[in-house]
Motif scaffolding. Structure first.
Motif, mmCIF file in Angstrom:
data_model
loop_
_atom_site.group_PDB
_atom_site.id
_atom_site.type_symbol
_atom_site.label_atom_id
_atom_site.label_comp_id
_atom_site.label_asym_id
_atom_site.label_seq_id
_atom_site.Cartn_x
_atom_site.Cartn_y
_atom_site.Cartn_z
ATOM 1 N N LEU A 239 -34.565 12.595 34.336
ATOM 2 C CA LEU A 239 -34.341 13.486 33.196
ATOM 3 C C LEU A 239 -35.067 14.819 33.367
ATOM 4 O O LEU A 239 -34.570 15.858 32.930
ATOM 5 N N ASP A 240 -36.238 14.787 33.990
ATOM 6 C CA ASP A 240 -36.940 16.061 34.198
ATOM 7 C C ASP A 240 -36.181 16.939 35.179
ATOM 8 O O ASP A 240 -36.127 18.167 35.038
ATOM 9 N N ALA A 241 -35.525 16.313 36.176
ATOM 10 C CA ALA A 241 -34.714 17.088 37.119
ATOM 11 C C ALA A 241 -33.523 17.722 36.410
ATOM 12 O O ALA A 241 -33.124 18.848 36.745
ATOM 13 N N LEU A 242 -32.945 17.029 35.422
ATOM 14 C CA LEU A 242 -31.862 17.611 34.637
ATOM 15 C C LEU A 242 -32.310 18.922 33.986
ATOM 16 O O LEU A 242 -31.610 19.936 34.034
ATOM 17 N N CYS A 243 -33.469 18.879 33.359
ATOM 18 C CA CYS A 243 -33.978 20.065 32.674
ATOM 19 C C CYS A 243 -34.225 21.207 33.665
ATOM 20 O O CYS A 243 -33.975 22.385 33.354
ATOM 21 N N ARG A 244 -34.699 20.881 34.836
ATOM 22 C CA ARG A 244 -34.962 21.910 35.839
ATOM 23 C C ARG A 244 -33.652 22.521 36.356
ATOM 24 O O ARG A 244 -33.595 23.718 36.668
#
Length: 306
Positions: A239-244
């Motif tokens: 999910l953090d990669a999605l935001c990035r």
């Protein structure tokens, strides 16, 4: 002679029983068969038979009987000392094993989906560890469908996942709820809106998780109802990669609102709650049945759902 000695010891260990040792210790402590019988709520004749059996097994007299009570022989004193250690060890073993029955000691294996792990489980498991420091929790991250598969195959004791097909085959209790939100680049035309409906963004270019994730399956399903098909440009595994990826301008994303909020002050993104009813999701604890749970697993279930 040595082999005879070993055979004799093996025979001794096989025939000695804990009840006889306990009664013998009571007699030695009270220096009286009668008082030991009163203490142990048993007939004096029964204790006498037990001691006679011990003497027969060992091949030596253990006590001398007289009118004022008994006198312990040298062999009896040796047995007395070891018997107290044996009984003390058994009591300690019983106390230790009772902790497993009470759920305060043991191991628990959980499979959980990404949403539960990122949003809730770190704090919840840390709190559980403070209350149950002797319980080891092994956590396995999986998609919701894989969570249920691992529970059904008994690879884990319980799972945490969203409501997906097949969950009806398990016993479930509600764990947490989350709300989905839209993550947009700060320069996006819809960035100034406070809330968004899915129909306003259904035709956008998305960055998403792998197709197996419950989140992506939900997005695809809702898009089909609107007669649309999401265009997914990039797929990532977290999910953090999605935001990035959104920060980099590669598309928009749908994530749990709490996850998106973590990056608002770090990345050039905005996070707006989804207005749709389906955007409110229930996370479930799933397991074959309450009867299948160990005491330790049940303690964790009760802790997470209190």
């Amino acid at each position: 002679m040595f082999w005879k000695f070993l055979l004799g010891m093996e025979n001794l260990l096989r025939k000695l029983d804990l009840t006889s040792l306990r009664l013998f210790v009571a007699v030695c402590h009270e220096k009286s068969i009668t008082r030991a019988a009163e203490r142990e709520f048993i007939a004096p004749s029964a204790i006498s038979r037990r001691i006679a059996d011990l003497e027969s097994i060992i091949g030596l007299p253990l006590i001398h009987r007289h009118q004022r009570g008994i006198t312990v022989t040298s062999a009896g004193e040796t047995l007395y000392g070891y018997a107290k250690k044996i009984l003390g060890t058994i009591e300690s073993l019983g106390a230790a094993l009772s902790q497993f029955h009470e759920g305060v000691r043991g191991n628990v294996r959980i499979a959980a989906n990404l949403s539960a792990i990122v949003q809730f489980l770190p704090e919840d498991l840390a709190a559980f560890e403070r209350v149950f420091p002797a319980v080891n929790v092994e956590l396995d991250e999986q998609h919701s469908h894989e969570v249920l598969k691992r529970v059904s195959e008994r690879m884990v004791g319980l799972g945490i996942c969203n409501e997906v097909s097949g969950i009806e085959l398990f016993e479930t209790v509600p764990y947490r709820t989350d709300r989905l939100a839209v993550v947009l680049p700060i320069s996006h035309p819809l960035a100034s809106d406070r809330e968004l409906a899915f129909e306003l963004i259904a035709d956008e270019i998305f960055v998403g998780l792998q197709d197996k994730s419950a989140l992506m399956q939900m997005i695809y399903g809702q898009a089909v109802l609107l007669g649309s098909s999401p265009r997914v440009k990039v797929r990532v595994s977290s999910l953090d990669a999605l935001c990035r990826m959104v920060h980099a301008g590669l598309g928009i994303a749908i994530v749990p609102h709490q996850v998106g909020q973590l990056y608002v002050d770090v990345l050039d993104i905005v996070v707006h709650p989804l207005l749709d009813d389906w955007a409110s999701r229930q996370l479930w604890l799933a397991f074959p049945s309450h009867d299948s749970l160990s005491a330790t697993e049940l303690a964790l279930v009760n802790f997470l759902t209190k």
